[in-house]
Design a protein around this motif. Structure first.
Motif, PDB file in Angstrom:
ATOM      1  N   PRO A  60      -6.132  -1.804 -13.034  1.00 45.86           N
ATOM      2  CA  PRO A  60      -7.474  -2.903 -12.493  1.00 45.86           C
ATOM      3  C   PRO A  60      -6.678  -3.755 -11.006  1.00 45.86           C
ATOM      4  CG  PRO A  60      -7.160  -3.299 -15.038  1.00 45.86           C
ATOM      5  CD  PRO A  60      -5.781  -1.703 -14.405  1.00 45.86           C
ATOM      6  N   LYS A  61      -5.472  -3.728 -11.179  1.00 37.78           N
ATOM      7  CA  LYS A  61      -4.732  -4.658  -9.564  1.00 37.78           C
ATOM      8  C   LYS A  61      -4.233  -3.458  -8.387  1.00 37.78           C
ATOM      9  CE  LYS A  61      -3.477  -8.744 -12.397  1.00 37.78           C
ATOM     10  NZ  LYS A  61      -1.882  -9.025 -13.346  1.00 37.78           N
ATOM     11  N   THR A  62      -4.735  -1.783  -9.050  1.00 39.23           N
ATOM     12  CA  THR A  62      -4.517  -0.987  -8.111  1.00 39.23           C
ATOM     13  C   THR A  62      -5.583   0.125  -7.456  1.00 39.23           C
ATOM     14  OG1 THR A  62      -2.078  -1.599  -8.229  1.00 39.23           O
ATOM     15  CG2 THR A  62      -2.780   0.643  -7.182  1.00 39.23           C
ATOM     16  N   LYS A  63      -5.676  -0.411  -6.775  1.00 38.08           N
ATOM     17  CA  LYS A  63      -7.130   0.057  -6.012  1.00 38.08           C
ATOM     18  C   LYS A  63      -6.711   1.705  -5.788  1.00 38.08           C
ATOM     19  CE  LYS A  63     -10.264  -2.581  -7.969  1.00 38.08           C
ATOM     20  NZ  LYS A  63     -10.299  -1.789  -9.423  1.00 38.08           N
ATOM     21  N   LEU A  64      -7.381   2.930  -6.018  1.00 42.29           N
ATOM     22  CA  LEU A  64      -7.269   4.077  -5.370  1.00 42.29           C
ATOM     23  C   LEU A  64      -7.969   3.919  -4.136  1.00 42.29           C
ATOM     24  CD1 LEU A  64      -6.468   7.192  -4.781  1.00 42.29           C
ATOM     25  CD2 LEU A  64      -8.221   7.718  -6.479  1.00 42.29           C
ATOM     26  N   ILE A  65      -7.734   4.850  -3.336  1.00 41.92           N
ATOM     27  CA  ILE A  65      -8.337   5.000  -1.690  1.00 41.92           C
ATOM     28  C   ILE A  65      -8.248   6.677  -1.214  1.00 41.92           C
ATOM     29  CG2 ILE A  65      -8.880   4.561   1.463  1.00 41.92           C
ATOM     30  CD1 ILE A  65      -7.417   1.387   0.153  1.00 41.92           C
ATOM     31  N   TYR A  70      -2.858  -1.091  -2.439  1.00 43.52           N
ATOM     32  CA  TYR A  70      -3.752   0.421  -3.611  1.00 43.52           C
ATOM     33  C   TYR A  70      -2.958   1.088  -3.369  1.00 43.52           C
ATOM     34  CZ  TYR A  70      -7.338  -2.877  -1.252  1.00 43.52           C
ATOM     35  OH  TYR A  70      -8.051  -3.674  -1.005  1.00 43.52           O
ATOM     36  N   VAL A  71      -3.533   2.638  -3.412  1.00 47.71           N
ATOM     37  CA  VAL A  71      -2.475   4.086  -3.077  1.00 47.71           C
ATOM     38  C   VAL A  71      -3.771   4.488  -2.574  1.00 47.71           C
ATOM     39  CG1 VAL A  71      -1.760   5.876  -4.278  1.00 47.71           C
ATOM     40  CG2 VAL A  71      -1.052   4.123  -6.060  1.00 47.71           C
ATOM     41  N   ILE A  72      -3.404   4.978  -1.008  1.00 48.08           N
ATOM     42  CA  ILE A  72      -4.296   5.999  -0.935  1.00 48.08           C
ATOM     43  C   ILE A  72      -3.412   7.304  -0.229  1.00 48.08           C
ATOM     44  CG2 ILE A  72      -4.600   6.646   1.889  1.00 48.08           C
ATOM     45  CD1 ILE A  72      -3.898   4.103   2.447  1.00 48.08           C
ATOM     46  N   VAL A  73      -4.127   8.531  -1.401  1.00 45.56           N
ATOM     47  CA  VAL A  73      -4.139   9.491  -0.838  1.00 45.56           C
ATOM     48  C   VAL A  73      -4.555  10.599   0.269  1.00 45.56           C
ATOM     49  CG1 VAL A  73      -4.214  12.057  -2.131  1.00 45.56           C
ATOM     50  CG2 VAL A  73      -4.028   9.261  -2.901  1.00 45.56           C
ATOM     51  N   GLY A 117       0.140  13.376  -7.676  1.00 47.49           N
ATOM     52  CA  GLY A 117      -0.550  13.480  -8.863  1.00 47.49           C
ATOM     53  C   GLY A 117      -0.325  12.190  -9.533  1.00 47.49           C
ATOM     54  N   LEU A 118       0.495  10.773  -9.419  1.00 45.43           N
ATOM     55  CA  LEU A 118       0.787  10.176  -9.415  1.00 45.43           C
ATOM     56  C   LEU A 118      -0.308   8.762  -9.551  1.00 45.43           C
ATOM     57  CD1 LEU A 118       4.818   8.958  -9.137  1.00 45.43           C
ATOM     58  CD2 LEU A 118       3.810   9.606 -11.127  1.00 45.43           C
ATOM     59  N   ALA A 119      -1.000   9.364  -8.560  1.00 48.82           N
ATOM     60  CA  ALA A 119      -2.010   8.111  -8.763  1.00 48.82           C
ATOM     61  C   ALA A 119      -3.239   7.767  -9.699  1.00 48.82           C
ATOM     62  CB  ALA A 119      -2.813   8.626  -7.411  1.00 48.82           C
ATOM     63  N   GLY A 120      -3.212   8.350 -10.302  1.00 51.99           N
ATOM     64  CA  GLY A 120      -4.038   7.853 -11.876  1.00 51.99           C
ATOM     65  C   GLY A 120      -2.810   7.376 -12.690  1.00 51.99           C
ATOM     66  N   VAL A 121      -1.705   7.301 -12.573  1.00 45.16           N
ATOM     67  CA  VAL A 121      -1.362   6.174 -13.039  1.00 45.16           C
ATOM     68  C   VAL A 121      -0.927   4.636 -13.113  1.00 45.16           C
ATOM     69  CG1 VAL A 121       1.505   6.414 -14.246  1.00 45.16           C
ATOM     70  CG2 VAL A 121       0.105   8.527 -14.693  1.00 45.16           C
ATOM     71  N   ILE A 146       0.614  -1.101  -0.389  1.00 45.88           N
ATOM     72  CA  ILE A 146       0.013  -0.167  -0.134  1.00 45.88           C
ATOM     73  C   ILE A 146       0.568   1.042  -0.141  1.00 45.88           C
ATOM     74  CG2 ILE A 146      -1.587   1.724   1.498  1.00 45.88           C
ATOM     75  CD1 ILE A 146      -1.857  -2.538   1.080  1.00 45.88           C
ATOM     76  N   LEU A 147       0.736   2.533  -0.975  1.00 51.77           N
ATOM     77  CA  LEU A 147       1.174   3.659  -0.721  1.00 51.77           C
ATOM     78  C   LEU A 147       0.763   4.730  -0.553  1.00 51.77           C
ATOM     79  CD1 LEU A 147       3.791   4.905  -2.429  1.00 51.77           C
ATOM     80  CD2 LEU A 147       2.916   4.912  -3.911  1.00 51.77           C
ATOM     81  N   VAL A 148       1.174   5.393   0.359  1.00 53.32           N
ATOM     82  CA  VAL A 148       0.470   6.726   0.842  1.00 53.32           C
ATOM     83  C   VAL A 148       1.048   7.459   0.552  1.00 53.32           C
ATOM     84  CG1 VAL A 148      -0.527   7.716   2.782  1.00 53.32           C
ATOM     85  CG2 VAL A 148       0.292   5.654   3.072  1.00 53.32           C
ATOM     86  N   ASP A 149       0.791   8.369  -0.361  1.00 48.35           N
ATOM     87  CA  ASP A 149       0.778   9.307  -1.057  1.00 48.35           C
ATOM     88  C   ASP A 149       2.024   9.337  -2.524  1.00 48.35           C
ATOM     89  OD1 ASP A 149      -1.118  11.504  -0.144  1.00 48.35           O
ATOM     90  OD2 ASP A 149       0.357  12.430   1.565  1.00 48.35           O
TER      91      ASP A 149
END
Ligand SMILES: [Zn+2]
Length: 378
Positions: free
Chosen positions: A117-122, A97-100, A109-113, A66-69
């Motif tokens: 399908p396999k990496t979801k935004l939170i 997951y990417v948590i912003v 900035g990079l969340a949309g990149v 999980i990446l935060v920011d």
């Protein structure tokens, strides 16, 4: 983005006083990691401009990372993040997951990149919707309410023309379009990540519905809500021109400071991880209150917002930061008006602000309304 250097009056690293301590002597180099604790890594991404860098954090989930920011959507930041996830420590599991924390470019900035399908935004709904709005092509031009906001603050002539011409394109240049679906989080939600539970506490004043994450073993990922060394900007958004960002900020400083303990280890969006969150929250509140006091004294003579910047910031201002600082000064003025300390009068399409001689000094805090609690297991 949108952090001010002064009026923070604490020491160089913001860690003055016996209750504040930096957790590390050095920071990671660009695109490298430091392990903070089992299952938590700190990545630093250097940026061109101000701020000079952003901290992002990697958490170990039960089946992936999980990446935060994220850093900006620029080749440098993208390459740094890709290099981290291709390194031996992280290459054997997926980024799930990417948590912003909030919608400012270097955090989202990079969340949309990265998301797909396999990496979801939170993130919060405000964060998602605001970013979506700022990424549509027509948002590149200044909107009528932005121009009106600056006119009311006193911007005129070539300064207003320059503001109009500068547009909003910078945001889209460094923020990738977000996916059309996401996991919405809010106040009081719990994220179970690996062996930890992280409670979501929403802060206000700097960015719409700013996420902070508090683990059950005393780690705090604070984004820009609690920073050492710099004071987060409290700009009023032109979409809510009378909002009292200062009251929102003070309310958050008091509430989040009270949630912390001396053992709370703060992992901020900029600068160095530290302990002493309660004291830092007091300082963050005091820094803005000092600026507001200077502003109130300046208004014994009636003035426009644009004519108050020097009194508030007491330094040379770069042309590209004027817009942000005008918007923050309007926040200070709105707060003083809510406290009954100043009044405003519309003269030639601009507000003239003046001190009320019988002004009371009691601050007013706003109470945010929060959503129902949810639990995510990831
Ligand atoms: Zn930031």
């Amino acid at each position: 983005m949108q952090v001010n250097l002064p009026p923070d009056t604490t020491s160089e690293n913001g860690l003055s006083g016996p209750h504040l301590a930096q957790m590390f002597d050095t920071h990671p180099n660009h695109g490298e990691v430091i392990e903070i604790a089992d299952g938590i890594w700190w990545v630093r991404i250097e940026l061109s401009g101000v701020p000079s860098h952003v901290n992002v954090y990697i958490l170990r989930g039960s089946t992936g990372w999980i990446l935060v920011d994220t850093g900006n959507n620029t080749p440098d930041s993208r390459e740094a993040i890709e290099r981290v996830f291709q390194s031996p420590t992280f290459c054997n599991a997926p980024l799930q997951y990417v948590i912003v924390t909030h919608f400012h470019p270097e955090h989202i900035g990079l969340a949309g990149v990265l998301c797909g399908p396999k990496t979801k935004l939170i993130c919060t709904r405000s964060c998602w919707a605001t970013t979506k709005l700022l990424c549509i092509p027509s948002a590149g031009d200044r909107r009528p309410e932005q121009v009106e906001f600056m006119k009311l603050a006193g911007l005129a002539g070539i300064d207003l023309e320059a503001f109009f011409r500068s547009g909003n394109r910078k945001f889209r240049e460094v923020v990738a379009p977000l996916p059309d679906s996401f996991f919405n989080i809010g106040q009081g939600d719990i994220l179970k990540i690996g062996g930890r539970k992280w409670a979501v506490e929403i802060g206000h004043g700097h960015a719409a519905d700013h996420v902070t994450l508090w683990s059950d073993d005393q780690f705090l990922i604070s984004g820009d809500q609690i920073l050492p060394g710099i004071s987060s900007n409290l700009s009023v958004p032109p979409s809510e021109p009378d909002s009292d960002t200062v009251a929102q900020w003070i309310d958050s400083c008091v509430r989040l400071g009270a949630l912390s303990s001396p053992e709370t280890k703060c992992l901020p969006g900029h600068n160095m991880p530290f302990t002493g969150v309660a004291r830092r929250c007091e300082q963050l509140k005091e820094n803005h209150i000092k600026a507001i006091d200077r502003l109130l004294n300046h208004l014994t003579i009636p003035r426009k917002a644009v004519d108050c910047l020097q009194a508030v910031y007491r330094r040379d201002l770069a042309p590209n930061e004027r817009g942000t600082l005008i918007a923050e000064t309007v926040g200070y003025l709105n707060h003083l008006r809510n406290r009954g300390c100043v009044q405003r009068q519309l003269v030639n399409n601009a507000y003239i602000w003046s001190r009320i001689s019988s002004a009371a000094d009691d601050p007013i805090n706003t109470n945010a309304s929060f959503e129902a609690k949810k639990v995510f297991c990831i």
